[in-house]
Design a protein around this motif. Sequence first.
Motif, PDB file in Angstrom:
ATOM      1  N   LEU A  10       1.905  -4.587  -8.156  1.00  0.00           N
ATOM      2  CA  LEU A  10       2.681  -4.012  -6.978  1.00  0.00           C
ATOM      3  C   LEU A  10       2.318  -4.614  -5.336  1.00  0.00           C
ATOM      4  O   LEU A  10       0.941  -4.421  -5.215  1.00  0.00           O
ATOM      5  N   ILE A  11       2.895  -5.041  -4.778  1.00  0.00           N
ATOM      6  CA  ILE A  11       2.791  -5.793  -3.644  1.00  0.00           C
ATOM      7  C   ILE A  11       3.913  -5.286  -2.875  1.00  0.00           C
ATOM      8  O   ILE A  11       5.004  -5.162  -3.250  1.00  0.00           O
ATOM      9  N   PHE A  12       2.965  -4.336  -1.500  1.00  0.00           N
ATOM     10  CA  PHE A  12       3.920  -4.018  -0.145  1.00  0.00           C
ATOM     11  C   PHE A  12       2.972  -5.018   0.424  1.00  0.00           C
ATOM     12  O   PHE A  12       2.329  -5.781   0.805  1.00  0.00           O
ATOM     13  N   GLY A  13       4.642  -5.440   1.132  1.00  0.00           N
ATOM     14  CA  GLY A  13       4.212  -6.275   2.708  1.00  0.00           C
ATOM     15  C   GLY A  13       5.543  -7.070   2.218  1.00  0.00           C
ATOM     16  O   GLY A  13       5.560  -8.391   3.646  1.00  0.00           O
ATOM     17  N   LEU A  35       5.050  -8.953 -11.463  1.00  0.00           N
ATOM     18  CA  LEU A  35       5.017  -8.808 -10.197  1.00  0.00           C
ATOM     19  C   LEU A  35       6.710  -7.684  -9.777  1.00  0.00           C
ATOM     20  O   LEU A  35       7.104  -7.802 -10.610  1.00  0.00           O
ATOM     21  N   VAL A  36       5.858  -5.899  -9.049  1.00  0.00           N
ATOM     22  CA  VAL A  36       6.576  -5.696  -7.927  1.00  0.00           C
ATOM     23  C   VAL A  36       6.542  -5.860  -7.130  1.00  0.00           C
ATOM     24  O   VAL A  36       5.474  -5.248  -6.384  1.00  0.00           O
ATOM     25  N   PHE A  37       7.596  -5.777  -6.150  1.00  0.00           N
ATOM     26  CA  PHE A  37       7.981  -5.877  -4.762  1.00  0.00           C
ATOM     27  C   PHE A  37       8.292  -4.579  -4.642  1.00  0.00           C
ATOM     28  O   PHE A  37       9.183  -3.943  -4.555  1.00  0.00           O
ATOM     29  N   THR A  38       7.573  -4.688  -2.558  1.00  0.00           N
ATOM     30  CA  THR A  38       8.558  -2.866  -2.289  1.00  0.00           C
ATOM     31  C   THR A  38       9.148  -3.603  -0.661  1.00  0.00           C
ATOM     32  O   THR A  38       8.717  -4.476  -0.806  1.00  0.00           O
ATOM     33  N   ASP A  63       9.578   2.839   2.636  1.00  0.00           N
ATOM     34  CA  ASP A  63       9.042   3.482   3.653  1.00  0.00           C
ATOM     35  C   ASP A  63       7.413   4.012   3.211  1.00  0.00           C
ATOM     36  O   ASP A  63       7.313   4.717   3.129  1.00  0.00           O
ATOM     37  N   VAL A  64       6.603   3.113   4.107  1.00  0.00           N
ATOM     38  CA  VAL A  64       5.281   4.150   3.507  1.00  0.00           C
ATOM     39  C   VAL A  64       5.085   5.368   4.662  1.00  0.00           C
ATOM     40  O   VAL A  64       3.908   5.108   4.242  1.00  0.00           O
ATOM     41  N   GLN A  65       5.618   5.468   5.648  1.00  0.00           N
ATOM     42  CA  GLN A  65       5.187   6.420   6.149  1.00  0.00           C
ATOM     43  C   GLN A  65       5.440   7.428   5.994  1.00  0.00           C
ATOM     44  O   GLN A  65       5.566   8.958   5.799  1.00  0.00           O
ATOM     45  N   SER A  66       6.708   7.441   4.683  1.00  0.00           N
ATOM     46  CA  SER A  66       7.406   8.665   3.990  1.00  0.00           C
ATOM     47  C   SER A  66       6.452   8.999   2.284  1.00  0.00           C
ATOM     48  O   SER A  66       5.936   8.297   1.131  1.00  0.00           O
ATOM     49  N   ASP A  67       6.295   9.898   2.139  1.00  0.00           N
ATOM     50  CA  ASP A  67       5.299  10.397   0.420  1.00  0.00           C
ATOM     51  C   ASP A  67       6.154  10.421  -0.710  1.00  0.00           C
ATOM     52  O   ASP A  67       5.997  10.292  -1.119  1.00  0.00           O
ATOM     53  N   ILE A 118       0.831   3.641   9.738  1.00  0.00           N
ATOM     54  CA  ILE A 118       1.007   1.970   8.671  1.00  0.00           C
ATOM     55  C   ILE A 118       0.545   0.970   8.218  1.00  0.00           C
ATOM     56  O   ILE A 118       0.268   1.146   7.154  1.00  0.00           O
ATOM     57  N   SER A 119      -0.811   1.007   9.122  1.00  0.00           N
ATOM     58  CA  SER A 119      -1.748  -0.030   9.278  1.00  0.00           C
ATOM     59  C   SER A 119      -2.662   0.574   8.264  1.00  0.00           C
ATOM     60  O   SER A 119      -3.608  -0.427   7.576  1.00  0.00           O
TER      61      SER A 119
END
Length: 256
Positions: A10-13, A35-38, A63-67, A118-119
Motif C-alpha cells: 500500500l503506497i501513500f504519496g 500494489l494499491v495507491f491512495t 486524505d491522511v488528515q482524516s481518521d 501531515i508529515s
Amino acid sequence: MPLLEGKKALIFGVANHRSIAWAIAQSLASEGAQLVFTYQERMEKYVRELAAKIPGTEVIPCDVQSDEELDSAFAKAGEVFGGSLDILIHAVAFAPPSELENPFVQTTREGFHTALDISAYSLVAMAKRAVPLMQQNGGSITSLTYMASQRVMPKYNVMAVAKAALECSTRYLAYELGEHNIRVNTISAGPLNTLAARGVSGLTGFRNHVAEIAPLRRNIEQSEVGDTALFLSSNLARAITGETLYVDAGYNVMGA
C-alpha cells in the motif's frame, strides 16, 4: 524468483511521474509486488494515469488528515489484498508555502500543526491501521525523510521539524512493532526535483553544491531511492529496523 513475489504493498504519496513514491512503486512492481495507491481528490487523475501503467494496481481515495478516510483506505486495501498487507510506503509531506518562505521564527501555530500532522503524525496513524493486516506474517513500513532534520537547511523551516519528528516516530514504532515482526525504517534521500522539493527556494543551487561535494560527485536519481525501498521491503533487510538510511551519494558524511 522475484524478491517480492506474492507481496502486497500500500503506497501513500504518488502524485506524478517525478514523485519518489512513483519510483518506489516501479521498483516494488518490478520484483512482483501487488500494489494499491491512495490519492487526494485533486490528484486523482494523475494517480490513476500512473496506476494504469502497472497492471493490476488499484487506487483508493484518502486524505491522511482524516481518521475516517484512513480507516476506509486500510479497510479497502485489506479487501483488495485478501485481509493481509506486507508493505506500507509513507511518502507524504506538506507544509503551507508561507511557512517555507517566511523566517522560521514566524512559524504560525496553524502551520506548525499542519506540517507535523501531515508529515509525521500520519506515519503513526497509518502504522496503527497496518498492524492488524501485518501482524500474522509481519511486514515492512518505510517512510521518507531529509537531512534537514539533523542540520539547518535554510528555508526548510517547519518541515525540518516535521522530519525530525518522523525519524523519532520511526524508532518508537520499530521498538513497539518489532514483536509482530513489523520493521519500520525511513530513507533520507538527497535533493531531487520533485513537486514537493520545488516548494523550497534555492533547490537548484543546493543540488549543484551536492554534486560538487558528495563523495560520488553527483546527485541521486529517484530510481535509487526506489531500489532502496525495495531492499527494505524485502527479506534481504529482515534484520533492519528503526534505521534512517541515507541515499544521497554520501553527502551526509561530509562536513561542508
